[in-house]
Scaffold this active site. Structure first.
Site, PDB file in Angstrom:
ATOM      1  N   SER A 163       3.924 -31.380 -24.496  1.00 14.20           N
ATOM      2  CA  SER A 163       5.067 -30.647 -25.100  1.00 14.20           C
ATOM      3  C   SER A 163       6.378 -31.435 -25.128  1.00 14.20           C
ATOM      4  O   SER A 163       7.378 -30.922 -25.629  1.00 14.20           O
ATOM      5  CB  SER A 163       5.332 -29.299 -24.414  1.00 14.20           C
ATOM      6  OG  SER A 163       4.378 -28.337 -24.813  1.00 14.20           O
ATOM      7  N   GLY A 202       1.873 -37.961 -33.082  1.00 12.23           N
ATOM      8  CA  GLY A 202       2.114 -38.281 -31.675  1.00 12.23           C
ATOM      9  C   GLY A 202       0.859 -38.695 -30.932  1.00 12.23           C
ATOM     10  O   GLY A 202       0.006 -39.429 -31.457  1.00 12.23           O
ATOM     11  N   VAL A 203       0.743 -38.202 -29.715  1.00 12.43           N
ATOM     12  CA  VAL A 203      -0.370 -38.609 -28.862  1.00 12.43           C
ATOM     13  C   VAL A 203      -1.711 -38.119 -29.440  1.00 12.43           C
ATOM     14  O   VAL A 203      -2.750 -38.788 -29.302  1.00 12.43           O
ATOM     15  CB  VAL A 203      -0.134 -38.138 -27.411  1.00 12.43           C
ATOM     16  CG1 VAL A 203      -0.286 -36.652 -27.239  1.00 12.43           C
ATOM     17  CG2 VAL A 203      -1.031 -38.899 -26.443  1.00 12.43           C
ATOM     18  N   ASP A 204      -1.684 -36.986 -30.112  1.00 11.08           N
ATOM     19  CA  ASP A 204      -2.888 -36.437 -30.747  1.00 11.08           C
ATOM     20  C   ASP A 204      -3.439 -37.429 -31.779  1.00 11.08           C
ATOM     21  O   ASP A 204      -4.642 -37.764 -31.780  1.00 11.08           O
ATOM     22  CB  ASP A 204      -2.488 -35.105 -31.417  1.00 11.08           C
ATOM     23  CG  ASP A 204      -3.659 -34.256 -31.850  1.00 11.08           C
ATOM     24  OD1 ASP A 204      -4.804 -34.604 -31.553  1.00 11.08           O
ATOM     25  OD2 ASP A 204      -3.407 -33.216 -32.496  1.00 11.08           O
ATOM     26  N   ASP A 230      -0.087 -46.474 -23.010  1.00 10.49           N
ATOM     27  CA  ASP A 230      -0.807 -45.741 -24.045  1.00 10.49           C
ATOM     28  C   ASP A 230      -2.016 -45.052 -23.403  1.00 10.49           C
ATOM     29  O   ASP A 230      -2.914 -45.718 -22.877  1.00 10.49           O
ATOM     30  CB  ASP A 230      -1.251 -46.765 -25.096  1.00 10.49           C
ATOM     31  CG  ASP A 230      -2.072 -46.149 -26.197  1.00 10.49           C
ATOM     32  OD1 ASP A 230      -2.365 -44.941 -26.162  1.00 10.49           O
ATOM     33  OD2 ASP A 230      -2.423 -46.915 -27.120  1.00 10.49           O
ATOM     34  N   ILE A 231      -2.049 -43.749 -23.463  1.00  5.58           N
ATOM     35  CA  ILE A 231      -3.093 -42.989 -22.765  1.00  5.58           C
ATOM     36  C   ILE A 231      -4.492 -43.307 -23.300  1.00  5.58           C
ATOM     37  O   ILE A 231      -5.481 -43.143 -22.581  1.00  5.58           O
ATOM     38  CB  ILE A 231      -2.795 -41.470 -22.824  1.00  5.58           C
ATOM     39  CG1 ILE A 231      -3.613 -40.711 -21.769  1.00  5.58           C
ATOM     40  CG2 ILE A 231      -3.040 -40.906 -24.223  1.00  5.58           C
ATOM     41  CD1 ILE A 231      -3.180 -39.275 -21.564  1.00  5.58           C
TER      42      ILE A 231
HETATM   43  P1  ADP Z   1       3.797 -32.347 -28.280  1.00  9.58           P
HETATM   44  O1  ADP Z   1       3.557 -31.842 -29.671  1.00  9.58           O
HETATM   45  O2  ADP Z   1       2.965 -31.621 -27.234  1.00  9.58           O
HETATM   46  O3  ADP Z   1       5.248 -32.430 -27.941  1.00  9.58           O
HETATM   47  P2  ADP Z   1       3.683 -35.233 -28.837  1.00  9.58           P
HETATM   48  O4  ADP Z   1       2.481 -36.028 -29.153  1.00  9.58           O
HETATM   49  O5  ADP Z   1       4.726 -35.084 -29.909  1.00  9.58           O
HETATM   50  O6  ADP Z   1       3.154 -33.815 -28.299  1.00  9.58           O
HETATM   51  O7  ADP Z   1       4.396 -35.843 -27.557  1.00  9.58           O
HETATM   52  C1  ADP Z   1       3.937 -35.695 -26.245  1.00  9.58           C
HETATM   53  C2  ADP Z   1       4.312 -36.941 -25.455  1.00  9.58           C
HETATM   54  O8  ADP Z   1       3.315 -37.945 -25.708  1.00  9.58           O
HETATM   55  C3  ADP Z   1       5.642 -37.560 -25.831  1.00  9.58           C
HETATM   56  O9  ADP Z   1       6.334 -37.895 -24.628  1.00  9.58           O
HETATM   57  C4  ADP Z   1       5.270 -38.838 -26.581  1.00  9.58           C
HETATM   58  O10 ADP Z   1       6.226 -39.860 -26.381  1.00  9.58           O
HETATM   59  C5  ADP Z   1       3.973 -39.194 -25.904  1.00  9.58           C
HETATM   60  N1  ADP Z   1       3.019 -40.089 -26.601  1.00  9.58           N
HETATM   61  C6  ADP Z   1       2.894 -40.361 -27.911  1.00  9.58           C
HETATM   62  N2  ADP Z   1       1.881 -41.232 -28.117  1.00  9.58           N
HETATM   63  C7  ADP Z   1       1.348 -41.507 -26.890  1.00  9.58           C
HETATM   64  C8  ADP Z   1       0.291 -42.338 -26.404  1.00  9.58           C
HETATM   65  N3  ADP Z   1      -0.466 -43.086 -27.228  1.00  9.58           N
HETATM   66  N4  ADP Z   1       0.055 -42.378 -25.055  1.00  9.58           N
HETATM   67  C9  ADP Z   1       0.783 -41.633 -24.188  1.00  9.58           C
HETATM   68  N5  ADP Z   1       1.800 -40.832 -24.586  1.00  9.58           N
HETATM   69  C10 ADP Z   1       2.091 -40.779 -25.903  1.00  9.58           C
END
Ligand code: ADP
Length: 175
Positions: A124, A35-37, A13-14
């Protein structure tokens, strides 16, 4: 796993990354999302949203696709969050140029703010639908540029499947 002198690949988890700056795969409004955002905003708390609101929007856009903006990081361990907006693979006409631009703009901002460590997610590669191998090829090419050799770059990839693709692409690089 270390791949090269200054690049590391981790599964995790980033939001837990102990680095100067965390890169967020944001959207153009920069007011949070899924997602990550969403994970980064939840972990950083309302200070991050407040910092994002201070970035002046142009027609509702705080960060155009392919660019990056930097803010303080709220309650995260990191000092800064860099918000970059990756291309939507099936929507944008030159997704490879835009994705490379996200990595370049993010790394340049980190250098401008005297950061020495930076963490990236797979920009992405979630909702925006970028194929993993193609995305890893682009990330790998940009990160190996001479001007970024002084930065410690860590990829925080959410599961082993993504990490395996990154490892095979980055592992195949010299040095
Ligand atoms: P985008 O809209 O740019 O595709 P996403 O958030 O949907 O962004 O996904 C980007 C990547 O981040 C995906 O591989 C997803 O599995 C990953 N991701 C989601 N949550 C986390 C997190 N907490 N830490 C790291 N990576 C994550």
């Amino acid at each position: 796993m270390k791949v090269g002198n200054n690049i590391e690949i981790k599964v995790g988890d980033i939001t837990t990354a102990d680095v100067d700056v965390i890169v967020n795969a944001a959207n153009e409004k920069m007011l949070g999302g899924g997602g990550v955002d969403g994970a980064i905003h939840r972990a950083a708390g309302p200070e991050l949203l407040a910092a994002c609101r201070k970035v002046t929007p142009v027609d509702g856009v705080r960060c155009p696709t392919g660019q990056a903006r930097i803010t303080p990081a709220g309650q995260l361990k990191a000092k800064f969050v860099i918000h970059t907006v990756g291309p939507q693979y099936h929507y944008h006409r030159h997704p490879e140029a835009l994705l490379a631009s996200c990595y370049r703009h993010s790394l340049d901002l980190a250098l401008e703010h005297d950061c020495s460590t930076i963490a990236f997610p797979a920009i992405s590669c979630g909702v925006y639908g970028y194929p993993l191998k193609e995305a890893a090829d682009i990330a790998c090419k940009v990160c190996h540029a001479e001007k970024y050799q002084g930065l410690e770059i860590v990829f925080y990839l959410f599961d082993q499947q993504i990490a395996s693709v990154w490892q095979s692409v980055f592992g195949a690089q010299p040095g």
